[in-house]
Enzyme design. Structure first.
Site, mmCIF file in Angstrom:
data_model
loop_
_atom_site.group_PDB
_atom_site.id
_atom_site.type_symbol
_atom_site.label_atom_id
_atom_site.label_comp_id
_atom_site.label_asym_id
_atom_site.label_seq_id
_atom_site.Cartn_x
_atom_site.Cartn_y
_atom_site.Cartn_z
ATOM 1 N N CYS B 434 -3.131 149.476 54.954
ATOM 2 C CA CYS B 434 -1.695 149.399 55.268
ATOM 3 C C CYS B 434 -1.215 147.961 55.285
ATOM 4 O O CYS B 434 -0.557 147.500 54.384
ATOM 5 C CB CYS B 434 -1.394 150.003 56.637
ATOM 6 S SG CYS B 434 -2.186 151.545 56.952
ATOM 7 N N GLU B 436 -3.309 145.259 56.378
ATOM 8 C CA GLU B 436 -4.391 144.303 56.497
ATOM 9 C C GLU B 436 -4.486 143.479 55.222
ATOM 10 O O GLU B 436 -4.148 143.956 54.147
ATOM 11 C CB GLU B 436 -5.724 145.039 56.721
ATOM 12 C CG GLU B 436 -5.708 146.027 57.858
ATOM 13 C CD GLU B 436 -5.365 147.447 57.405
ATOM 14 O OE1 GLU B 436 -4.287 147.625 56.801
ATOM 15 O OE2 GLU B 436 -6.147 148.347 57.648
ATOM 16 N N ARG B 636 -21.828 140.199 61.606
ATOM 17 C CA ARG B 636 -22.206 139.389 60.430
ATOM 18 C C ARG B 636 -22.139 137.899 60.732
ATOM 19 O O ARG B 636 -22.428 137.069 59.860
ATOM 20 C CB ARG B 636 -21.285 139.701 59.241
ATOM 21 C CG ARG B 636 -21.624 140.974 58.511
ATOM 22 C CD ARG B 636 -21.143 142.215 59.207
ATOM 23 N NE ARG B 636 -19.692 142.358 59.184
ATOM 24 C CZ ARG B 636 -19.026 143.117 60.055
ATOM 25 N NH1 ARG B 636 -19.642 143.761 61.027
ATOM 26 N NH2 ARG B 636 -17.713 143.206 59.978
#
Lengths: 308, 799
Positions: B434, B436, B636
């Site tokens: 949407c 992002e 990460r």
């Protein structure tokens, strides 16, 4: 009622993202109070100069709390309708009933605002004025009836480089008009009827002063637009439009005319004010009628905008 | 705007007429492979499972199709992904017999497949992602999830999605080129080195999936040839032969034409959606990377503009054919079968010049023509977006299906730069899902996070001293509203609660991340994200160049409004005793006194009206959250990617509904169980000063820090866009949106039918804005006469 200083006035409402009242995105400041009483007026809340009460009957549950709190005993019960009636001659719009009403069926229309307060609102949309040439439009009611207050707002707006517009009936002494337009970028002025007697009948005042002012505005070189409310069966007849055309033919600097077809959006406001809307039964003007009127005016080389 | 041909019209009607179904083929193949290869490394297991699916699943070419490739056995049919979760499938099948008895997002599973599916489920029980997540989830997080202060079901029952792979690379090198890269990396491995065996398995699995993707395309080539032989219509036979030639070439080889490029992009996009059930798999800057092919073909008379349009329309129909089945429990968070396949157009080149080209217009027109819910079309605006393009966007917007949505380069690019994204990459961002943003082909999944933080729930609990009135749980005790002495002290309690639950939402994220990494690595997707091959890591292991994610917050407007009401009425004006407020909240404002109190609460300042009193509280509340979330790292961090951090985002899809459904009455005057405010938008129906005031209010938020995206929804009546002048004003509004540095804006342009519906169910349409005379108003607050008038006006204009 106490006198208002020139640095404050009664404002009905300040509307942002207004699209019809001057170029670009505008903020519309509605003054309260008008010397005219046009029978078709769609903003009856702007007639009187003092704050008034709105009463939304559809929200009223007939609980009677307003009757109990009113210090002036201006409210009484109407058992047949299961609603209340407010005697507007006694009501001082003190606001007690508004506070007491549990369903929000009562509210005040019109509040005293200082120039600073108005400017604070007007300045909020500066980022939006920058593209498309938007700005502030003073409307009403009759702005010229509170010209000192209006002048202050216009001057302050100019200081902030905000584009200024005034919507007016033109019913004020030339001295007043002259001073106001010297701080105005766009004047939107009405012609309601060309016949003086008919004008008086329809609006309560004669049109001579208005028409004279238009002629003077024309000579003043300020950008102005004439607006004609098109009221079904009242002023939309060919002879009146032709008379307007004849008048505008004598104006050197007029480029644009707006036709504002009658609408019924003001109807409920009369109900909220517990007043009678004399022309509430009218239908909207027929498309052909609007087209005809537009055609007549276009013939004199004017740019005619419907809706404006 | 209509579709360009009868062919497209028919294909469109066909796909729209399909009842969403469920296909168990994928589940069958994955289960077989997992059964047969228990000892294999998970990479290879998943590579072989994808391979078996791509090489054996039913394929079809519909009559008239120009772009081919299907996700499951029929259009609008959802594959089953048992490795993610099965409990919900079993539960729904047992309780309701099928998926077609749901209140919304209905699916049909053919009866004859039910038994096999239940059999498949048996194998997976206790082995799924969901099972692992639940087993590793701390008790505290479980309780917080029961309270619904946080919600993370979505990513314990499905994959990541939310990615734009390197389509440009596929078009330039072909999958063959990528295979070569993997082979080189493989031969460069020294197997005696630490971690090399793992890398070997990963690289081998990449080669397997890419080769099977090529085979998948070849199967369509064969099918097309077969069909061509039996085709009586010579024109169609010719088309089928062309399809066969395309599928022989792409995605294996570099695309040599626009047609091939579109087909190649579709295959690559499609296979990601067979590999994983994550949604928001997006296409990136389609007008940018397809343009060279379009330009060449037009110049050399290979295609006509009309044919290019037709191909794009076929692509949109293909996108619409993709569908996902989600648990009923999560469907409310994204209602209406959304798949959020975003296509981004416009924006700037890396030199900062306007990037709009002919294809941008064609994409806009073709999306308008097909008028489907997919793709989710986004337009990147900037200070120098051409006027003509903007007007075209507004024309499409006027059609009233909510597209395109607008994004703002002027804040997004600086925001990305501030997070350490390189200049060229920041200018090349595209939308994902949407609102992002990510750098195509270089960004890890989930530029948006996976756990929702229910800010309005946290506020409610703060009022009650940390106790959830609905479930009775109390994880963190703080002073209740009756115990605090000042507004500042109340704020401090809320901050403590926010810090606590923000942290739990991160833990929840890590629960999902850790298990997604371990159990369901996406091999195909990782092959096409830089630098996974070079690092020998999946995206989830830190293979991407950038990896930053946002938390998701719901109800910022409710928090600001509640805080404003408490500050003003309880502490400043002292007209409302805290005990009375709590009593009224408990009674859902239904007692006589409660009604009075609600009226006062509703009259307090509301966010969305350009009122600094409350807007400053919204900013302060948001900053509290910003300060908190940037403290955390994702799984990460330190493993290769730039970033590894969290930042805020308000892309909360339709979660404001289920999130609100667990929260009792709140101090902003909101009734119990009703929806929370959506994204960064004002609470429904409380913005009364028109669109400019809303934009101003939202612009006060620290948008540049909200790199996860900031969502603003606006509803407009069609006559706000009627006529040239008003469209110009609307363009002014959008230009000011750009200048105010807002992140995103989307508009619903509503028709008279919607106005009728609003009359019937005013509660649902409280935020519907219409023009009355020279101004705008909330439609439902107007009296019936005026409403009628406005409806009749709209209808007149429609003639």
């Amino acid at each position: 009622m106490r006198e208002l200083k020139k640095t404050s006035g009664i404002i009905c409402e300040i509307e942002r993202y207004a699209l019809n009242d001057g170029p670009g995105i505008r903020t519309l400041v509605f003054f309260k109070g008008c010397p005219l009483r046009c029978k078709w007026c769609s903003n009856p809340e702007t007639h009187n100069f003092h704050p008034e009460l709105y009463y939304y009957t559809h929200k009223c549950t007939f609980c009677g709390k307003c009757i109990a709190v009113c210090p002036y005993h201006a409210i009484r019960a109407d058992y047949s309708r299961q609603k209340v009636i407010t005697d507007r001659n006694i009501c001082r719009t003190c606001g007690e009933c508004i506070k007491a009403c549990p369903t929000g069926a009562r509210s005040a229309v019109g509040m005293e605002m200082t120039v600073e307060q108005v400017m604070e609102e007007v300045k909020k949309d500066i980022p939006f004025y920058l593209r498309g040439g938007g700005g502030v439009t003073l409307s009403g009611g009759e702005v010229l009836s509170r010209f000192e207050f209006a002048l202050e707002i216009l001057k302050k707006s100019r200081e902030e480089f905000i584009d200024t517009a005034v919507e007016t009936s033109g019913y004020a002494p030339w001295d007043v008009v002259k001073e106001v337009i010297s701080y105005t970028d766009h004047v939107l002025i009405d012609i309601k009827h060309m016949d003086p007697l008919r004008h008086r009948e329809l609006t309560g005042v004669e049109n001579k002063l208005i028409l004279d002012n238009i002629k003077k505005i024309d000579r003043s070189k300020v950008h102005y637009i004439i607006r004609i409310p098109l009221i079904t069966g009242i002023n939309d007849d060919e002879s009146n439009i032709k008379a307007i055309k004849e008048f505008t033919n004598g104006l050197k600097n007029l480029r644009e005319v707006h036709l504002l077809p009658y609408h019924t959006l003001g109807k409920s406001k009369y109900e909220y004010l517990e007043r009678i809307y004399e022309l509430g039964h009218l239908v909207k003007p027929h498309k052909e009628k609007i087209y005809e009127a537009a055609q007549i005016l276009k013939d004199s080389g004017l740019n005619v905008v419907v809706g404006g | 705007m209509n579709v360009s041909s009868i062919r497209v019209k028919k294909l469109r009607e066909d796909v729209l007429s399909r009842v969403p179904g469920v296909c168990i083929e994928r589940a069958r193949f994955y289960t077989e492979v997992y059964r047969e290869n228990e000892a294999l490394p998970v990479y290879l297991k998943r590579a072989i499972a994808l391979q078996r699916t791509l090489e054996n699943m039913s394929i079809y070419i519909l009559d008239g199709e120009l772009i081919v490739g299907n996700q499951a056995c029929a259009p609008r049919t959802a594959p089953v992904f048992p490795e993610y979760a099965v409990e919900w499938i079993e539960k729904e099948l047992e309780e309701k017999g099928n998926f077609d008895k749901r209140a919304g997002d209905v699916f049909h599973l053919p009866e004859e497949h039910k038994e096999e599916l239940l059999e498949i489920i048996k194998f997976w029980k206790g082995k799924t992602l969901y099972d692992h997540c639940m087993a590793s989830m701390p008790e505290e997080v479980k309780t917080a999830s029961i309270i619904k202060a946080i919600h993370g079901d979505g990513n314990m029952t499905s994959g990541d999605g939310h990615i734009v792979v390197d389509y440009e690379k596929v078009l330039k090198l072909g999958l063959k080129g990528v295979i070569k890269e993997a082979e080189e990396a493989l031969s460069a491995l020294d197997l005696s080195e630490n971690d090399a065996l793992r890398k070997k398995a990963f690289l081998e699995s990449i080669i397997i999936t890419l080769r099977s993707a090529i085979k998948f395309a070849q199967r369509f080539a064969n099918l097309a040839e077969d069909l061509a032989r039996g085709e009586r219509n010579p024109v169609r036979a010719g088309e089928l032969m062309q399809i066969a030639r395309n599928c022989r070439r792409v995605p294996e080889y570099p695309a040599s034409s626009f047609y091939e490029a579109v087909q190649s992009v579709w295959f690559v996009h499609l296979i990601q959606q067979i590999e994983s059930n994550g949604h928001s798999v997006s296409l990136g800057r389609l007008d940018k990377y397809l343009y060279p092919y379009y330009e060449y073909d037009i110049k050399n008379n290979v295609i006509t503009r009309d044919f290019a349009m037709e191909l794009l329309e076929c692509l949109w129909i293909k996108l619409f054919s993709i569908i996902k089945i989600r648990p009923t429990s999560h469907s409310g968070y994204g209602a209406g079968y959304p798949t959020y396949q975003n296509v981004t157009i416009g924006g700037q080149t890396k030199e900062g010049r306007d990037a709009v080209n002919v294809l941008s217009y064609l994409i806009l027109e073709s999306v308008a023509g097909t008028r489907l819910t997919q793709p989710n079309l986004s337009v990147r605006l900037h200070a120098n977006t051409p006027e003509r393009f903007l007007q075209k966007c507004i024309e499409v917007l006027k059609m009233g299906f909510g597209m395109p949505a607008f994004k703002n380069d002027e804040v997004i690019i600086p925001s990305l730069l501030s997070r350490g994204v390189s200049h060229d990459d920041a200018y090349n961002y595209s939308m994902v899902g949407c609102i992002e943003v990510a750098v195509p082909g270089k960004w890890g999944y989930r530029c948006t996070g996976m756990s929702f933080l229910n800010m309005i729930k946290v506020l409610e609990m703060t009022v009650y001293g940390g106790k959830d009135p609905r479930t009775g749980h109390c994880l963190l005790h703080t002073k209740s509203l009756t115990e605090v002495q000042s507004f500042e002290e109340f704020w401090e309690q809320w901050e403590k609660q926010m810090q606590y639950y923000t942290k739990l939402s991160i833990v929840l994220d890590h629960v999902a991340d850790t298990n997604l990494e371990k159990l369901v690595p996406d091999i195909f997707t990782s092959a096409l994200v830089n630098d996974c091959i070079k690092r020998g890591k999946t995206v989830k292991e830190g293979g991407a160049v950038y990896d930053m994610v946002s938390g998701l917050q719901v109800g910022i407007a409710n928090v600001a409004n509640s805080m404003a009401a408490i500050k003003k009425l309880v502490f400043e004006e002292k007209v409302l005793k805290p005990e009375k407020l709590i009593e009224a909240m408990k009674a859902n404002f239904e007692s006589e006194e409660g009604i009075e109190i609600q009226k006062k609460l509703l009259a307090a300042p509301k966010y969305g009206n350009d009122d600094d009193y409350v807007d400053e509280l919204a900013v302060k509340a948001f900053n509290t959250y910003v300060k908190e979330i940037v403290k955390f790292k994702n799984t990460r961090f330190g493993r290769g990617p730039i970033g590894g951090i969290y930042y805020p985002g308000t892309s909360a899809i339709s979660s404001n509904v289920p999130m609100g459904a667990v929260v009792g009455a709140t101090p902003d005057g909101r009734k119990a169980w009703t929806p929370a405010a959506e994204g960064a938008s004002p609470t429904q129906g409380t913005d009364k000063k028109g669109p400019t005031a809303v934009l101003k209010s939202v612009s006060k938020l620290p948008t540049i820090l909200i790199t996860g995206g900031n969502l603003l929804n606006q509803k407009f009546s069609p006559d706000l866009l009627e006529g040239k002048e008003r469209m110009e004003r609307f363009a002014d509004l959008l230009r000011t949106f750009v200048a105010l540095k807002l992140w995103h804006i989307q508009f619903n342009i509503v028709s008279s039918e919607v106005l009728r519906a609003a009359q019937r169910e005013p509660e649902k349409y409280r935020d519907l804005i219409v023009r009355v005379a020279g101004y705008c108003a909330q439609f439902v607050t107007l009296d019936p006469t005026t409403q009628e008038d406005i409806i009749s006006r709209t209808e007149q204009k429609a003639v």
